[in-house]
Design a protein around this motif. Structure first.
Motif, short mmCIF file in Angstrom:
data_model
loop_
_atom_site.label_atom_id
_atom_site.label_comp_id
_atom_site.label_asym_id
_atom_site.label_seq_id
_atom_site.Cartn_x
_atom_site.Cartn_y
_atom_site.Cartn_z
N ASP A 13 -101.82 17.90 83.86
CA ASP A 13 -102.13 17.01 84.98
C ASP A 13 -101.22 15.78 84.98
O ASP A 13 -100.72 15.36 86.02
CB ASP A 13 -103.58 16.54 84.88
N VAL A 220 -108.89 11.26 88.68
CA VAL A 220 -110.17 11.90 88.93
C VAL A 220 -110.23 12.57 90.30
O VAL A 220 -110.82 13.64 90.46
CB VAL A 220 -111.31 10.86 88.78
N TYR A 223 -109.56 16.21 90.98
CA TYR A 223 -110.63 17.21 90.82
C TYR A 223 -111.06 17.73 92.19
O TYR A 223 -111.21 18.94 92.40
CB TYR A 223 -111.82 16.57 90.10
N GLU A 226 -108.40 19.88 93.68
CA GLU A 226 -108.37 21.24 93.14
C GLU A 226 -109.47 22.10 93.76
O GLU A 226 -109.31 23.31 93.92
CB GLU A 226 -108.50 21.21 91.62
N ARG A 227 -110.58 21.44 94.09
CA ARG A 227 -111.65 22.18 94.74
C ARG A 227 -111.15 22.67 96.10
O ARG A 227 -111.44 23.78 96.52
CB ARG A 227 -112.86 21.26 94.91
N LEU A 232 -109.54 25.09 91.42
CA LEU A 232 -110.74 24.83 90.61
C LEU A 232 -111.47 26.12 90.21
O LEU A 232 -111.81 26.28 89.04
CB LEU A 232 -111.68 23.86 91.33
N ILE A 245 -113.34 20.45 82.22
CA ILE A 245 -112.43 20.17 83.34
C ILE A 245 -112.55 18.71 83.77
O ILE A 245 -111.56 17.98 83.85
CB ILE A 245 -112.72 21.10 84.54
N ILE A 246 -113.78 18.27 83.99
CA ILE A 246 -113.97 16.89 84.46
C ILE A 246 -113.64 15.91 83.33
O ILE A 246 -113.12 14.81 83.58
CB ILE A 246 -115.40 16.66 85.04
N LYS A 249 -109.95 15.45 83.56
CA LYS A 249 -109.58 14.61 84.71
C LYS A 249 -109.85 13.13 84.39
O LYS A 249 -109.06 12.26 84.73
CB LYS A 249 -110.39 15.01 85.94
N THR A 301 -115.84 10.40 93.47
CA THR A 301 -115.46 11.81 93.47
C THR A 301 -116.67 12.71 93.65
O THR A 301 -116.62 13.72 94.33
CB THR A 301 -114.79 12.15 92.13
N SER A 307 -110.89 15.39 99.37
CA SER A 307 -110.08 14.47 98.58
C SER A 307 -109.63 13.30 99.44
O SER A 307 -109.48 12.19 98.96
CB SER A 307 -108.87 15.20 98.00
N GLU A 390 -120.92 20.33 94.61
CA GLU A 390 -120.27 21.59 94.29
C GLU A 390 -121.07 22.78 94.80
O GLU A 390 -122.18 22.65 95.25
CB GLU A 390 -120.04 21.69 92.80
#
Lengths: 392, 386, 312
Positions: A13, A220, A223, A226-227, A232, A245-246, A249, A301, A307, A390
């Motif tokens: 990243d 952050v 993230y 990526e979603r 993700l 993952i988080i 980030k 986030t 984003s 999510e």
């Protein structure tokens, strides 16, 4: 914890963020440009460290026994360093205007005689329109001197009007005059610590505190990106712990925040001569601030749907907290606004740097660190309480 | 013309559709103007002293310092006062503790602790505080002297009170021009409002350059060019769109601050003229900017940077009157500078349209340079994108 | 032999919506299994549970003997997921993307480097391996997207609509690559809403709609479900009336409809009866200009099962 996976994600990243020019633009270029310009603008306008020497022209009528103590009083002042010279009353104003003297004090003819008989007389202090602190001090000293003279004349009038004879009045005046030689109310100057940053250091600290939000956001918020991008799900399908993952980030945000803050503070002290004190306490403060801001961005986030939304919310929060916290100019005073401002991470960061620049150590940073801890706590509670976005 | 307006309207529409813009355009400027206005109201006195203590001496001292034109606040305890001074929120602190109160009440020689701030203002306040202490001491001396010759304490106080107005006075005369006079007619929000007006209108326009880059990258610009209209018409449409956004925001700030904060914008016609010219420069700059950069992300970053730097140089953050001479020269290159001068003419000296024509002329000249340059670059960059 | 993947009664709800309802199927090594259904049928949700992205509300997916779940790291190591979106980082090169995901798959360093070269070769990106992927064409990105899924040689490769939005040439390359995989013995779970792809690639097909598996089997087994017969259309001129009555007498012919310039027949097993039909009609005096045979396909199976077309 899945350390090797977290390290893999964090380093990958960071590499991507560094390839993206926006981290450099928002994290370094824009704040440095602003600091430079502000530095040109504001240097020399802020609070002076000390007062400069000053020349006071005094006009005293010949043989005026009441007024002739004034030059001595002025001359005796050390801070600012006052030099006294004679001035002709009619030239006084012109002399101040053409800068040959800084202030003129004109005592009118017959001042002493008038005062001692309880009459009115006016001492004129002539100052330039844009008077500085030095001129204000001269005025205060003249006021003090005249006050003392007034004390004599009023007590004389009071004594006469109370029906005392001339001898008793003289005695009263003599008592007061004697008393003024050793005043019954004096000041003892105590020690104060200095937690204020100089103008240059303040600009550096303020802009660093403001742009920290943007730099930290890049970590952050990716993230959420990526979603959107679909990477993700792929990451989630990898044989790694779901939380890593988080965590990665957050680590990216943290590294970016600490790095940009360090670079800005270092560049600030090298380019603009700002001084922030010892490295140890500064490091503690930087880490605490970055953690607090990162926790805030994490919260953004979690709430943001896209984003873009996250970026914008982060920008808004950063700007509001930054401005309130004094990133551009200090929010002073003692009203509710200043109190509110004190509670923002940028304000606590700037204040913390003030403390360290005055020689303070980690233990002196209690206030700022408490603010950061508070933010972290609130962010954690909110993070847990707010349902996640999510899922499909 | 219809097509041109369609392009302009679409730009406006896209801008308004993005709700976050509403914050930056509508909320943030007013927030900042309030913040700046509150600062101005705070720094009006010649010194700021905080006093700790609630007794008679503390009260008398506070009165005496206020007579000397100092602004006086109170702090809860010595530690709080120390913090306030250390942070520069007061120039000095005076601590009148219980023992000082007691010894003063008993008529003994008394001393109070003064904590001057480290800056020069701290030393200056120290002098003022000593003057204030001296006048309290004098008052007690007078009373004691009268009592010493046989007057009762009450009678002595009355006798002194009766002659209060007697004696010499000090008057302060100022010579030369002062900033105070320059800003005398302005309300607390007026100066900030004029500066922020230029800052935000320009900043919003520049950040709108990202839209332009988007249009080009998505091929919308190419499609517009493929429609039966000339490249110049397309560009005029884009400029008009930016211009509409700038003017809308500008008008909102003018009306909003006038209604909410009582900001006096002077002659409406003259203000409208200056604002319009300034919005023209902003729109032209946005086109130039959008043509020069290729990535919307980079554009928004550089846009914010350039927008803030130009605003700082142009007097939106610090009054031009306080600029050092060398920077004033640089400042003239910014549109903000000329808008500042024009608003100053209108707000402070009651200027009308005729009085701001020189400044408006400079702004129009800027448009005349930026617009053709931007249009030319935009045409080139669009062809490159094809 | 145990199945690589077996799903038992998978169920997943989003609020009130049942996205996947009691879905069960199994895939053997070397087998390509297709999930065929329209958009929104529940394919991606099913895959998300199989790949351990989502926790099922009921039922379970078992991979190589381990029940899958978001936190079950051992199970995930057996899976290669190729998401429908381009799950690659634009700022990284193909090689960097592969290395990144390979590390997360815990592949040892040297083995990873060698394997990356192989995969780059397989997906035809060796020449552009070190360019940032944002410079790639759409097809190149798609190929890398699949390559990442193959990298660690998973027991089960999950492909979620890998050909959506792909040009015909790249699509063909992707299909060929998938065909090669099953030959290597990899189990493949393939979702699509393209009937032709399912027919071409999949050993067995599950037809999914409204979250339920409607039917499952080989292509031929599924075709039987409909019980439909082939349609044969003879076009031409001449004595259509005589031709119609003669053809109707043939044992394979079920029915005959006569139009002004054509005969429309329904026929059992048209390929073997076609020669008889044509010669009988010609003999009866029809001059045939064209013959069309329409066999039932998965489209008609889907229509039969759900009452609607696959692509609405």
């Amino acid at each position: 914890m899945d350390l090797s996976a977290i390290w893999t994600m964090t380093s990958s990243d960071l590499r991507q963020r560094l390839r993206d020019k926006s981290v450099f633009i928002f994290g370094l270029a824009v704040p440095l440009a602003l600091i430079t310009v502000f530095n040109f603008l504001f240097a020399g306008i802020g609070d002076a460290e000390s007062m400069g020497p000053i020349t006071v022209g005094v006009a005293i009528p010949d043989g005026d026994q009441v007024a002739d103590g004034l030059p001595g009083v002025l001359d005796g002042v050390d801070n600012p360093d006052i030099s006294v010279q004679d001035v002709v009353p009619t030239d006084a104003e012109a002399a101040v205007e053409d800068d040959s003297i800084d202030v003129a004090v004109v005592v009118p003819d017959g001042f002493g005689a008038t005062v001692l008989t309880g009459g009115q007389a006016d001492v004129e202090v002539i100052v330039p329109a844009d008077e500085g602190l030095e001129e204000q001090v001269v005025t205060a000293i003249v006021l003090g001197y005249v006050d003392r003279v007034t004390a004599l004349s009023t007590v004389a009038s009071a004594a006469s009007s109370a029906g005392f004879d001339e001898a008793a009045v003289q005695q009263v005046v003599a008592t007061v005059r004697q008393g003024t030689q050793s005043p019954g109310l004096t000041s003892v100057v105590g020690e104060t610590s200095d937690e204020q940053l100089g103008v240059e250091a303040y600009l550096v600290a303020g802009q660093t505190a403001l742009f920290m939000f943007f730099t930290i956001g890049f970590g952050v918020i990716s993230y959420v990106e990526e979603r959107e991008n679909g990477t993700l799900p792929r990451l989630q399908s990898m044989p790694i712990r779901p939380g890593s993952i988080i965590v990665a980030k957050t680590l990216v945000s943290f590294v970016l925040g600490v790095a940009s803050t360090t670079v800005l503070l270092t560049a600030g002290s090298m380019l603009f001569g700002a001084s922030f004190g010892r490295v140890g306490p500064i490091a503690v403060l930087v880490v605490a601030t970055v953690v607090a801001v990162t926790s805030l961005v994490l919260l953004v986030t979690k709430v943001a749907r896209t984003s873009e939304q996250a970026q914008i919310a982060n920008t808004i929060i950063g700007l509001v907290l930054g401005m309130l916290g004094g990133a551009f100019f200090p929010v002073t005073g003692s009203g509710w606004l200043a109190r509110l401002a004190d509670l923002t991470p940028p304000a606590a960061f700037i204040r913390g740097l003030g403390i360290t620049s005055g020689g303070g150590g980690v233990t002196d940073l209690g206030g700022p660190l408490l603010v950061m801890a508070g933010f972290l706590l609130v962010a954690i509670v909110a993070f847990v309480a707010i349902p996640s976005r999510e899922g499909q | 013309m219809g097509q041109v307006l369609t392009i302009a309207r679409t730009a406006l529409h896209r801008f308004a559709r993005d709700r976050s813009n509403w914050f930056f355009v509508l909320v943030l400027p007013l927030f900042l103007i309030v913040l700046i206005g509150l600062q101005f109201s705070d720094t009006a006195s010649s010194g700021r002293v905080t006093i700790v203590g609630e007794g008679a001496l503390a009260q008398d001292l506070a009165d005496s310092l206020e007579d000397l034109d100092l602004s006086v606040t109170t702090a809860d305890d010595a530690e709080a006062a120390q913090t306030v001074v250390a942070r520069g929120r007061a120039d000095a602190a005076v601590i009148v503790d219980a023992s000082a109160e007691a010894s003063w009440a008993a008529g003994d020689a008394t001393s109070v602790e003064v904590l001057p701030g480290s800056a020069a203002a701290g030393q200056a306040s120290l002098q003022a505080i000593e003057t204030g202490l001296g006048s309290l001491a004098d008052a007690r001396l007078q009373q004691q002297a009268l009592v010493g010759v046989g007057l009762a304490a009450d009678a002595a106080r009355d006798a002194l009170a009766d002659v209060d107005d007697a004696g010499p006075t000090v008057s302060v005369t100022t010579v030369g021009d002062s900033l105070g006079e320059e800003f005398a007619g302005l309300g607390r929000f007026d100066l900030g409002a004029a500066g922020q007006l230029s800052l935000f209108v320009f900043l919003t326009s520049l950040s709108g350059a990202g839209f332009l880059i988007d249009s080009r990258r998505l091929g919308v610009t190419a499609r517009e060019l493929a429609s039966p209209m000339t490249a110049n018409q397309v560009i005029v449409g884009e400029v008009l769109g930016r211009f509409g956004i700038a003017l809308g925001q500008g008008a909102y700030i003018v009306v909003g601050t006038a209604v909410l904060f009582d900001v006096d914008w002077g002659d409406p016609l003259a203000t409208a003229l200056v604002l319009t010219a300034f919005c023209g420069v902003s729109a032209a700059a946005a086109i130039l900017f959008g043509a020069m950069l290729d990535s919307p992300n980079v554009a928004s970053g550089v846009g914010v940077g350039v927008g803030l730097v130009l605003a700082a140089l142009g007097g939106s953050m610090l009054p031009l009157e306080l600029f050092p001479d060398s920077l004033l020269v640089v400042s003239r290159a910014t549109p903000h500078h000329w808008a500042y001068q024009a608003y100053a003419e209108i707000q402070r000296r009651g200027g009308a349209v005729v009085d701001v024509l020189p400044q408006v002329g400079v702004l129009v000249a800027m448009i005349a340079v930026l617009l053709p340059l931007g249009a030319w670059l935009l045409k080139r960059s669009t062809q490159r994108a094809l | 032999m145990d199945a690589v993947l077996s799903c038992e009664g998978l169920e997943r709800r989003f609020d009130d919506l049942i996205a996947v309802d009691d879905v069960s199927f199994a895939i053997q090594a070397g087998e390509t299994y297709g999930l065929l259904g329209p958009n929104g049928a529940g394919k991606t949700t099913t895959i998300s549970m199989v790949a351990g992205l989502l926790e099922p509300d009921a039922g379970r997916a078992v991979i190589m003997g381990t029940t899958v779940g978001p936190a079950v790291v051992e199970a995930k190591a057996h899976i290669g997921l190729v998401p429908q979106d381009l799950a690659i980082y634009p700022d990284l090169s193909a090689r960097e993307n592969l290395r990144f995901f390979g590390r997360l798959q815990r592949m040892p360093k040297e083995a990873l480097s060698a394997r990356i070269d192989t995969v780059l070769e397989t997906v035809g990106l060796t020449d552009r391996a070190d360019d940032q992927t944002k410079e790639y064409s759409g097809g190149m990105k798609r190929r890398l997207n699949i390559g990442i899924g193959l990298l660690h040689q998973p027991d089960l490769l999950i492909l979620d609509e890998p050909t959506v939005g792909v040009d015909p040439q790249s699509r063909n390359a992707i299909l060929e690559a998938v065909e090669a995989l099953s030959v290597e013995g990899m189990a493949v779970l393939y979702t699509t809403h393209y009937m032709e792809e399912a027919e071409r690639l999949c050993d067995r097909i599950g037809i999914i709609d409204n979250g339920r598996l409607q039917a499952e089997g080989t292509r031929d087994e599924l075709l039987l479900i409909t019980g439909e017969v082939d349609k044969v259309s003879l076009q031409g001129s001449g004595d259509l009336r005589a031709a119609a009555s003669d053809v109707a007498a043939l044992p394979a012919v079920v029915s005959v409809g006569r139009e002004p310039r054509s005969l429309d027949l329904t026929v059992r097993d048209a390929p073997s009866a076609l020669a008889d039909i044509v010669s009988t009609a010609s003999a009866a005096g029809m001059a045939i200009t064209d013959v069309e045979v329409a066999r039932p396909d998965l489209e008609s199976v889907f229509l039969h099962l759900t009452g609607r077309a696959l692509r609405d």
